[in-house]
Design a protein around this motif. Structure first.
Motif, PDB file in Angstrom:
ATOM      1  N   ASP A 156      17.776  12.750  -9.046  1.00 16.47           N
ATOM      2  CA  ASP A 156      16.433  12.443  -9.543  1.00 16.47           C
ATOM      3  C   ASP A 156      15.842  11.278  -8.741  1.00 16.47           C
ATOM      4  OD1 ASP A 156      16.664   9.757 -11.293  1.00 16.47           O
ATOM      5  OD2 ASP A 156      18.500  10.934 -11.529  1.00 16.47           O
ATOM      6  N   PRO A 157      14.512  11.116  -8.749  1.00 15.43           N
ATOM      7  CA  PRO A 157      13.866  10.092  -7.926  1.00 15.43           C
ATOM      8  C   PRO A 157      14.305   8.655  -8.242  1.00 15.43           C
ATOM      9  CG  PRO A 157      12.226  11.618  -8.782  1.00 15.43           C
ATOM     10  CD  PRO A 157      13.530  11.957  -9.438  1.00 15.43           C
ATOM     11  N   VAL A 158      14.523   8.324  -9.508  1.00 15.46           N
ATOM     12  CA  VAL A 158      14.933   6.965  -9.869  1.00 15.46           C
ATOM     13  C   VAL A 158      16.327   6.667  -9.323  1.00 15.46           C
ATOM     14  CG1 VAL A 158      15.455   5.424 -11.795  1.00 15.46           C
ATOM     15  CG2 VAL A 158      13.456   6.916 -11.913  1.00 15.46           C
ATOM     16  N   SER A 159      17.256   7.606  -9.500  1.00 15.61           N
ATOM     17  CA  SER A 159      18.614   7.416  -8.977  1.00 15.61           C
ATOM     18  C   SER A 159      18.613   7.378  -7.454  1.00 15.61           C
ATOM     19  CB  SER A 159      19.546   8.530  -9.468  1.00 15.61           C
ATOM     20  OG  SER A 159      19.681   8.488 -10.880  1.00 15.61           O
ATOM     21  N   LEU A 160      17.741   8.180  -6.834  1.00 20.25           N
ATOM     22  CA  LEU A 160      17.694   8.244  -5.377  1.00 20.25           C
ATOM     23  C   LEU A 160      17.357   6.887  -4.773  1.00 20.25           C
ATOM     24  CD1 LEU A 160      17.993  10.064  -2.900  1.00 20.25           C
ATOM     25  CD2 LEU A 160      15.550  10.566  -3.085  1.00 20.25           C
ATOM     26  N   ASP A 161      16.528   6.094  -5.468  1.00 17.03           N
ATOM     27  CA  ASP A 161      16.206   4.751  -4.975  1.00 17.03           C
ATOM     28  C   ASP A 161      17.465   3.892  -4.855  1.00 17.03           C
ATOM     29  OD1 ASP A 161      13.510   5.241  -4.716  1.00 17.03           O
ATOM     30  OD2 ASP A 161      12.984   4.355  -6.654  1.00 17.03           O
TER      31      ASP A 161
END
Length: 109
Positions: free
Chosen positions: A67-72
């Motif tokens: 997911d985008p938050v984890s990818l950060d």
């Protein structure tokens, strides 16, 4: 945008085996949650399908979704599957981690 993740052939093979036993698609979801001894911890699950906003990479027909938050927090990482005398586990080599714990399941930024 953060770099995508990579799944090693060893990890892809293990995900495919687990998915086959569970009669599920060969899609591994990596997410990051607060907690663990270093501040954040990795969480692995099988997914039925990628979400619309997921980052997706593929190795040997096996997808790794994040997911985008984890990818950060994990962008540019490599997910491997390692076996040793201490056991077998998925391991994340995270270039963003400034600190980690001995078990390798949590990290700090």
């Amino acid at each position: 945008m953060a770099e995508t993740l990579k799944l090693t052939p060893s990890a892809a093979k293990r995900v495919a085996l687990i998915a086959q036993k569970q009669n599920a698609p060969a899609i591994l979801r990596l997410s990051v949650e607060g907690g663990g001894c270093s501040g954040f911890q990795y969480k692995f699950d099988l997914a039925n399908a990628p979400d619309n906003d997921d980052s997706v990479s593929e190795t040997d027909g096996v997808k790794l979704v994040v997911d985008p938050v984890s990818l950060d927090l994990v962008g540019g990482s490599v997910v491997d599957f390692v076996e040793s005398l201490g056991g077998a586990a998925f391991k994340v080599e995270n270039p963003n981690a400034a600190a980690g714990c001995g078990c390798g399941s949590s990290f700090g930024i």
